[in-house]
Design an enzyme around this catalytic site. Structure first.
Site, PDB file in Angstrom:
ATOM      1  N   HIS A  81       0.172   3.868  -7.501  1.00 33.31           N
ATOM      2  CA  HIS A  81      -0.543   4.088  -6.470  1.00 33.31           C
ATOM      3  C   HIS A  81      -1.830   4.725  -7.063  1.00 33.31           C
ATOM      4  O   HIS A  81      -1.589   5.415  -7.885  1.00 33.31           O
ATOM      5  CB  HIS A  81      -0.080   4.666  -5.158  1.00 33.31           C
ATOM      6  CG  HIS A  81      -0.856   4.212  -4.105  1.00 33.31           C
ATOM      7  ND1 HIS A  81      -0.312   3.409  -3.158  1.00 33.31           N
ATOM      8  CD2 HIS A  81      -2.020   4.724  -3.223  1.00 33.31           C
ATOM      9  CE1 HIS A  81      -1.206   3.321  -2.213  1.00 33.31           C
ATOM     10  NE2 HIS A  81      -2.130   4.012  -2.027  1.00 33.31           N
ATOM     11  N   ASP A 160       0.472   5.772   8.945  1.00 32.42           N
ATOM     12  CA  ASP A 160      -0.632   5.914   7.936  1.00 32.42           C
ATOM     13  C   ASP A 160      -1.563   4.684   8.112  1.00 32.42           C
ATOM     14  O   ASP A 160      -2.856   4.807   7.993  1.00 32.42           O
ATOM     15  CB  ASP A 160       0.021   5.742   6.549  1.00 32.42           C
ATOM     16  CG  ASP A 160      -1.296   5.491   5.557  1.00 32.42           C
ATOM     17  OD1 ASP A 160      -2.017   6.458   5.507  1.00 32.42           O
ATOM     18  OD2 ASP A 160      -1.145   4.492   4.861  1.00 32.42           O
ATOM     19  N   ARG A 167      -9.821   6.815   9.660  1.00 35.31           N
ATOM     20  CA  ARG A 167     -10.502   7.482   8.584  1.00 35.31           C
ATOM     21  C   ARG A 167     -11.703   6.702   7.987  1.00 35.31           C
ATOM     22  O   ARG A 167     -12.812   7.217   7.499  1.00 35.31           O
ATOM     23  CB  ARG A 167      -9.628   8.004   7.189  1.00 35.31           C
ATOM     24  CG  ARG A 167      -8.605   8.942   7.978  1.00 35.31           C
ATOM     25  CD  ARG A 167      -7.544   9.387   6.680  1.00 35.31           C
ATOM     26  NE  ARG A 167      -8.134   9.566   5.344  1.00 35.31           N
ATOM     27  CZ  ARG A 167      -7.509   9.182   4.342  1.00 35.31           C
ATOM     28  NH1 ARG A 167      -6.385   8.589   4.576  1.00 35.31           N
ATOM     29  NH2 ARG A 167      -8.015   9.518   3.123  1.00 35.31           N
ATOM     30  N   SER A 182      -1.317  10.291   3.047  1.00 30.83           N
ATOM     31  CA  SER A 182      -1.448   8.738   3.271  1.00 30.83           C
ATOM     32  C   SER A 182      -0.726   8.121   2.080  1.00 30.83           C
ATOM     33  O   SER A 182       0.130   7.433   2.326  1.00 30.83           O
ATOM     34  CB  SER A 182      -2.947   8.376   3.128  1.00 30.83           C
ATOM     35  OG  SER A 182      -3.041   7.162   2.793  1.00 30.83           O
ATOM     36  N   LYS A 186       3.580   6.701   2.261  1.00 34.03           N
ATOM     37  CA  LYS A 186       3.542   5.257   2.040  1.00 34.03           C
ATOM     38  C   LYS A 186       4.663   4.914   0.798  1.00 34.03           C
ATOM     39  O   LYS A 186       5.434   4.180   0.910  1.00 34.03           O
ATOM     40  CB  LYS A 186       2.296   4.473   1.401  1.00 34.03           C
ATOM     41  CG  LYS A 186       1.548   4.168   2.778  1.00 34.03           C
ATOM     42  CD  LYS A 186       0.313   3.254   2.051  1.00 34.03           C
ATOM     43  CE  LYS A 186      -0.859   3.819   1.269  1.00 34.03           C
ATOM     44  NZ  LYS A 186      -1.728   4.326   2.077  1.00 34.03           N
TER      45      LYS A 186
HETATM   46  N1  URA Z   1      -5.113   5.377  -0.959  1.00 27.87           N
HETATM   47  C1  URA Z   1      -4.507   5.351  -0.082  1.00 27.87           C
HETATM   48  O1  URA Z   1      -3.503   4.929   0.280  1.00 27.87           O
HETATM   49  N2  URA Z   1      -4.897   6.496   0.994  1.00 27.87           N
HETATM   50  C2  URA Z   1      -5.880   7.409   0.926  1.00 27.87           C
HETATM   51  O2  URA Z   1      -6.149   8.080   1.570  1.00 27.87           O
HETATM   52  C3  URA Z   1      -6.782   7.037  -0.190  1.00 27.87           C
HETATM   53  C4  URA Z   1      -6.276   5.899  -1.269  1.00 27.87           C
END
Ligand code: URA
Length: 418
Positions: A81, A160, A167, A182, A186
């Protein structure tokens, strides 16, 4: 307990306890807390921060707001990620390379956030590609072809999904507690046992300095460990956009070219760095240099591109677009911007390019906005490139004539040529 008290506590810089955080996440996910109340709390968190215990509680509550996938039948799964960037098409290139080397890729990606792009928007710009698959299908896909890239459409970390969109619309993205919770929520929900995180810093990243990126990386590593997910972070600069293209279809085209072996050097560096670490974590090679060589080999022999096409086909995408990139729809106005100066590019701030690309239609300003997949910017010149008078520095793609004119002037302002 009520939400007003929780908002007031964080507004007054007090620490939230586990029950209060769980209450907020549970009730907001269930639709019992209004967006404006959640926005107020998120802004209070953004302004006043959270300590490690609060961030951990927030992350775990978000992860448990929906299902937690069990991928144990797939063996070791390493997830990846990024904390976000401009022109960041790394997942589109890295995931098929890794899968072609026999490491299962089961990845849930996000939509564009703020001025940064999202992998899901890029995949959805390929006609037919379905990012919305059931949990069962997701696992079946990985078992069948070794790769599946999906959106946050299943019941995975639904908290999220709601907070992320909020956000985006309330300028509360650049916050360590909010980014860490966040991303890690995930990753926990999506079931991978090991995670590599690309933590970006610089103009085009949410963390503007390397120190801040390091702080975010440490926070995420600690939470990952607490959640029993081995987490490794790689810190990468995002001062200028990554690669040549910014915008959804434009980035898919660049990713396909990269998989054919025409990869921009800055993109290559990140792809090889992250991939070699992922292979090592999965026990597929201790030596990072050798891992890099294996990745390059699978680009040269066409296996990585083949895997990408399998992925597209398996998720109902029209693979003929990948075979013939000319088939992709083009914006109505494609306007080359010529340099009014001669010299060397000294600055190309990624944030400015990201914002301009969103303005042209490639991203969302409001959370319900539709994206224009054809919109974006090609960067013909990047930092350290020489430029002649009248030479094309960038090409604007948009369907809006007025915006095209403005963007031309803006490009002249954004590029610093000395
Ligand atoms: N990627 C994400 O999944 N969440 C964030 O807050 C920033 C980047």
């Amino acid at each position: 307990m009520n939400i007003q008290e929780i908002i007031a506590k964080k507004r007054d810089r007090k620490k939230l306890n586990k029950d209060e955080i769980e209450f907020f996440i549970k009730e907001y996910t269930a639709g019992n807390i209004a967006d404006y109340q959640a926005a107020a709390l998120v802004m209070a968190i953004y302004l006043n921060g959270m300590d490690m215990e609060e961030i951990t509680n927030l992350t775990l509550s978000m992860a448990h707001s929906g299902d937690i996938l069990d991928l144990s039948e797939l063996g070791i799964v390493v997830d990846k990620h990024s904390t976000g960037g401009v022109g960041d098409k790394v997942t589109l290139i890295l995931a098929p390379i890794i899968a072609s080397l026999g490491l299962p890729v089961a990845k849930m990606s996000g939509k564009g956030l703020g001025y940064t792009g999202g992998t899901i928007d890029k995949l959805e710009s390929i006609p037919g590609y379905n990012t919305n698959v059931s949990e069962k299908e997701f696992i079946e896909n990985v078992k069948k072809i070794g790769i599946s890239l999906i959106g946050q459409t299943m019941n995975l970390a639904p908290a999220d999904k709601k907070i992320y969109a909020l956000r985006d619309a309330t300028s509360t993205t650049e916050s360590i507690p909010l980014i860490a919770s966040s991303i890690i929520s995930k990753k926990i929900a999506a079931g991978a046992n090991k995670v590599v995180l690309d933590v970006t810093y610089g103009s085009g990243a949410f963390m503007k300095t390397k120190e801040k990126a390091q702080e975010l990386a440490e926070t995420m590593t600690k939470i990952g460990k607490l959640a029993k997910r081995e987490t490794i972070t790689v810190i990468t600069p995002m001062e200028q956009p990554l690669g040549r293209n910014v915008g959804n279809i434009l980035e898919v085209i660049e990713a396909v070219e990269a998989l054919k072996g025409n990869m921009e050097l800055d993109v290559k560096k990140v792809v090889l760095e992250l991939g070699s670490v992922m292979l090592k974590m999965a026990g597929k090679g201790e030596n990072l240099e050798e891992n890099r060589m294996h990745m390059l080999e699978n680009i040269s022999n066409g296996k990585a591109l083949k895997k990408f096409k399998e992925l597209i086909q398996n998720q109902e995408g029209d693979v003929s677009y990948i075979e013939n990139l000319e088939k992709f729809e083009k914006a109505k106005y494609i306007i080359p911007v010529k340099s009014k100066k001669m010299g060397v590019v000294t600055k190309l701030p990624a944030e400015e390019i990201g914002k301009l690309s969103v303005y042209l239609g490639a991203g969302r300003i409001k959370k319900e906005d539709n994206i224009d997949y054809t919109a974006g910017i090609e960067l013909n010149k990047k930092i350290s490139d020489r430029v002649n008078l009248g030479e094309v520095i960038a090409i604007i793609h948009t369907n809006d004539k007025e915006k095209a004119k403005e963007a031309e002037n803006k490009i002249q302002e954004i590029y610093e040529i000395d």
